[in-house]
Scaffold this active site. Structure first.
Site, PDB file in Angstrom:
ATOM      1  N   HIS A 116      14.243  92.331 121.811  1.00 35.05           N
ATOM      2  CA  HIS A 116      13.158  92.739 120.910  1.00 35.05           C
ATOM      3  C   HIS A 116      12.728  94.151 121.292  1.00 35.05           C
ATOM      4  CE1 HIS A 116       9.756  92.148 118.214  1.00 35.05           C
ATOM      5  NE2 HIS A 116       8.997  92.706 119.128  1.00 35.05           N
ATOM      6  N   ALA A 148      12.560  80.932 122.340  1.00 32.03           N
ATOM      7  CA  ALA A 148      11.739  79.702 122.298  1.00 32.03           C
ATOM      8  C   ALA A 148      11.445  79.411 120.826  1.00 32.03           C
ATOM      9  CB  ALA A 148      10.440  79.925 123.061  1.00 32.03           C
ATOM     10  N   ALA A 180      17.707 102.103 125.555  1.00 32.78           N
ATOM     11  CA  ALA A 180      17.232 101.212 126.635  1.00 32.78           C
ATOM     12  C   ALA A 180      17.783  99.799 126.421  1.00 32.78           C
ATOM     13  CB  ALA A 180      15.704 101.194 126.656  1.00 32.78           C
ATOM     14  N   GLU A 181      17.825  99.365 125.160  1.00 31.17           N
ATOM     15  CA  GLU A 181      18.364  98.028 124.840  1.00 31.17           C
ATOM     16  C   GLU A 181      19.796  97.889 125.349  1.00 31.17           C
ATOM     17  OE1 GLU A 181      18.119  97.400 120.625  1.00 31.17           O
ATOM     18  OE2 GLU A 181      15.983  97.806 120.583  1.00 31.17           O
TER      19      GLU A 181
HETATM   20  C1  GRF Z   1      17.743  97.082 117.058  1.00 29.38           C
HETATM   21  O1  GRF Z   1      16.779  98.027 116.714  1.00 29.38           O
HETATM   22  C2  GRF Z   1      17.157  95.996 117.914  1.00 29.38           C
HETATM   23  O2  GRF Z   1      15.952  96.409 118.496  1.00 29.38           O
HETATM   24  C3  GRF Z   1      16.889  94.882 116.980  1.00 29.38           C
HETATM   25  O3  GRF Z   1      17.929  94.956 116.032  1.00 29.38           O
HETATM   26  C4  GRF Z   1      18.189  96.354 115.787  1.00 29.38           C
HETATM   27  C5  GRF Z   1      19.622  96.555 115.428  1.00 29.38           C
HETATM   28  O4  GRF Z   1      20.415  96.408 116.553  1.00 29.38           O
HETATM   29  N1  GRF Z   1      16.866  93.631 117.703  1.00 29.38           N
HETATM   30  P1  GRF Z   1      22.038  96.572 116.511  1.00 29.38           P
HETATM   31  O5  GRF Z   1      22.357  98.038 116.443  1.00 29.38           O
HETATM   32  O6  GRF Z   1      22.542  95.836 115.271  1.00 29.38           O
HETATM   33  O7  GRF Z   1      22.490  95.942 117.789  1.00 29.38           O
END
Ligand code: GRF
Length: 211
Positions: A116, A148, A180-181
């Protein structure tokens, strides 16, 4: 650990996870990528990496339960142990979450992680990046957590903080959070995939000191 990655779009988090599991030290293998939307870039990324893909188009199902039931069948077909929601834009039903996120199922323990784009519990829900900008906070970030039944409320595994610059727009901030993700999700995948982090029955995180 046999991993499924669920996507809805570009799949940049998927790309980061695929690069992580290729490392010899990785304890995880991505066995299937499932998208609820056909033709998205994430499916091409998976195919190029030689990973099996399935499309379960939510528009073709009359109810959430039927949609989740089809996802469940694919996960069983591939013997999945860990589900990673990576930019997956669907709310999953209670029975599905109870089965795939932490509840002991005849000794086969499943786990399910989500990413998230905020420091939960702040800014739950959609447009988390925009919520942070509008709240005027100077630091936000991303969170990887066990899924959850309550949305964006599961036990937290990894977080990374991201500064908000005065020049930031929703796009520039979202891009910085996504970087960061792409560090946080692979780190969380290894922690859970290796057993270093477990979800206890009472919903608390347990760090396995002996690892
Ligand atoms: C990202 O902004 C992430 O924060 C949210 O989904 C978006 C798309 O992510 N969970 P991705 O490029 O498809 O992995």
């Amino acid at each position: 650990t046999r991993v499924a990655v669920l996507i809805s779009g570009s799949g940049t988090n998927l790309q980061a996870l695929m690069e992580q599991v290729k490392k010899p030290s990785s304890s995880a293998e991505i066995v299937v990528v499932i998208s609820n939307r056909p033709g998205v870039m994430g499916l091409k990324r998976a195919s190029m990496a030689g990973i099996q893909t399935r499309v379960v188009d939510h528009k073709l199902y009359g109810s959430r339960a039927e949609f989740d039931g089809t996802i469940d069948k694919v996960l069983e077909e591939f013997g999945v142990e860990l589900v990673c929601l990576a930019g997956f834009m669907r709310i999953l039903t209670g029975p599905f979450v109870r089965k795939w996120s932490g509840e002991k199922q005849n000794l086969l323990k499943h786990d399910m992680l989500n990413i998230h784009p905020s420091l939960l519990p702040s800014f739950k829900g959609v447009n988390a990046q925009k919520q942070a900008l509008q709240a005027g906070v100077r630091v936000t970030g991303c969170t990887v957590h066990f899924v959850a039944e309550e949305v964006d409320a599961g036990a937290i595994v990894v977080q990374e903080a991201v500064p908000i610059l005065v020049t930031d727009t929703e796009d520039s901030l979202s891009e910085r959070i996504r970087e960061a993700e792409h560090r946080a999700f692979p780190a969380a995948l290894e922690l859970v995939g290796s057993g270093a982090v477990k979800l206890r029955d009472d919903g608390r995180i347990v760090w396995n000191q002996s690892v």
